[in-house]
Design a protein around this motif. Structure first.
Motif, PDB file in Angstrom:
ATOM      1  N   HIS A  31       0.834  -1.197   0.000  1.00  0.00           N
ATOM      2  CA  HIS A  31       0.000   0.000   0.000  1.00  0.00           C
ATOM      3  C   HIS A  31       0.870   1.249   0.000  1.00  0.00           C
ATOM      4  CE1 HIS A  31      -3.209   2.790   0.933  1.00  0.00           C
ATOM      5  NE2 HIS A  31      -2.445   3.254   1.915  1.00  0.00           N
ATOM      6  N   LYS A  34       2.377   1.933  -3.433  1.00  0.00           N
ATOM      7  CA  LYS A  34       1.337   2.436  -4.344  1.00  0.00           C
ATOM      8  C   LYS A  34       0.977   3.871  -3.987  1.00  0.00           C
ATOM      9  CE  LYS A  34      -0.661  -2.110  -5.066  1.00  0.00           C
ATOM     10  NZ  LYS A  34      -1.632  -3.005  -4.475  1.00  0.00           N
ATOM     11  N   TRP A  38       1.517   6.642  -6.741  1.00  0.00           N
ATOM     12  CA  TRP A  38       0.367   6.986  -7.582  1.00  0.00           C
ATOM     13  C   TRP A  38      -0.848   7.427  -6.782  1.00  0.00           C
ATOM     14  CZ3 TRP A  38      -2.724   3.121 -10.988  1.00  0.00           C
ATOM     15  CH2 TRP A  38      -3.315   3.790 -12.063  1.00  0.00           C
ATOM     16  N   THR A  41      -4.359   3.618  -4.127  1.00  0.00           N
ATOM     17  CA  THR A  41      -4.567   2.696  -5.241  1.00  0.00           C
ATOM     18  C   THR A  41      -4.969   1.324  -4.724  1.00  0.00           C
ATOM     19  OG1 THR A  41      -2.903   3.883  -6.537  1.00  0.00           O
ATOM     20  CG2 THR A  41      -3.486   1.662  -7.273  1.00  0.00           C
ATOM     21  N   ALA A  43      -6.143  -2.710  -5.785  1.00  0.00           N
ATOM     22  CA  ALA A  43      -5.798  -3.681  -6.815  1.00  0.00           C
ATOM     23  C   ALA A  43      -6.786  -4.836  -6.799  1.00  0.00           C
ATOM     24  CB  ALA A  43      -4.384  -4.200  -6.576  1.00  0.00           C
ATOM     25  N   LEU A 170       4.928  -0.024 -12.051  1.00  0.00           N
ATOM     26  CA  LEU A 170       3.843   0.803 -11.519  1.00  0.00           C
ATOM     27  C   LEU A 170       4.079   2.274 -11.850  1.00  0.00           C
ATOM     28  CD1 LEU A 170       1.214   1.032  -9.881  1.00  0.00           C
ATOM     29  CD2 LEU A 170       2.653   1.286  -7.841  1.00  0.00           C
TER      30      LEU A 170
END
Length: 188
Positions: A31, A34, A38, A41, A43, A170
């Protein structure tokens, strides 16, 4: 420091690719990675949705089951956006076909932006990544890669992640989305 730039609208990214291309590995990034790369996010691995009804992969391919898994993924996406997630990655082998995607695209477009990206590493990279997995036949992996390449649609942005780490992959996904690559504006 990250070069993360928040998006104005929630973003759904369909991430396809052959077996061994790195989809699941990207989904399993922490986490925190991510978040720093970004934003918030979530998944969704469509394989996990398929396993709910076929835990041993005994059943032959079925369009209705694929449609069910994608509808569930779309509903999960809506739930994540309602919980203030900015991005949702939906990854799987069976999400490269317009016939499978078109039923859920209108609902996802009502929620935000929608993209389609395809991981496309070299044969050598796939064989190297899967070498320790005795359950994966090299011939089957190469056949799957070739099949995915033939079926890749022009509306999907390819990513050659042969030499990229999962985190770099990513980052590449985030970069392509921010650049508008692979964006879907309607039925494909």
């Amino acid at each position: 420091m990250s070069d993360f730039v928040p998006v104005a609208r929630p973003t759904t990214v369909f991430l396809s690719g052959s077996a061994g291309s790195g989809k699941t590995t990207v989904l399993r990034l922490s986490h925190d990675l991510k978040l720093s790369t970004w934003g918030r996010t979530a998944a969704i691995d469509t394989d996990q949705l398929f396993l709910m009804v076929d835990p041993h992969w005994d059943l032959p391919y079925d369009d209705a089951r694929t449609a069910l898994a994608l509808r569930q993924a779309a509903q999960l996406t809506q739930s994540f956006f309602s919980a203030d997630y900015e991005n949702v990655l939906i990854a799987g082998n069976a999400i490269h076909d317009a016939i499978d995607l078109n039923p859920v695209i209108p609902d996802l477009l009502q929620l935000g932006r929608v993209f389609h990206l395809t991981l496309d590493p070299s044969e050598e990279a796939i064989l190297q990544r899967t070498a320790a997995d005795a359950d994966r036949s090299p011939a089957h992996l190469i056949s799957d890669l070739q099949h995915q390449r033939v079926k890749r649609c022009p509306w999907s942005a390819p990513i050659d992640n042969s030499t990229l780490t999962p985190l770099e992959t990513l980052q590449k996904i985030a970069h392509l989305v921010q650049a508008g690559e692979g964006e879907i504006h309607g039925l494909v």
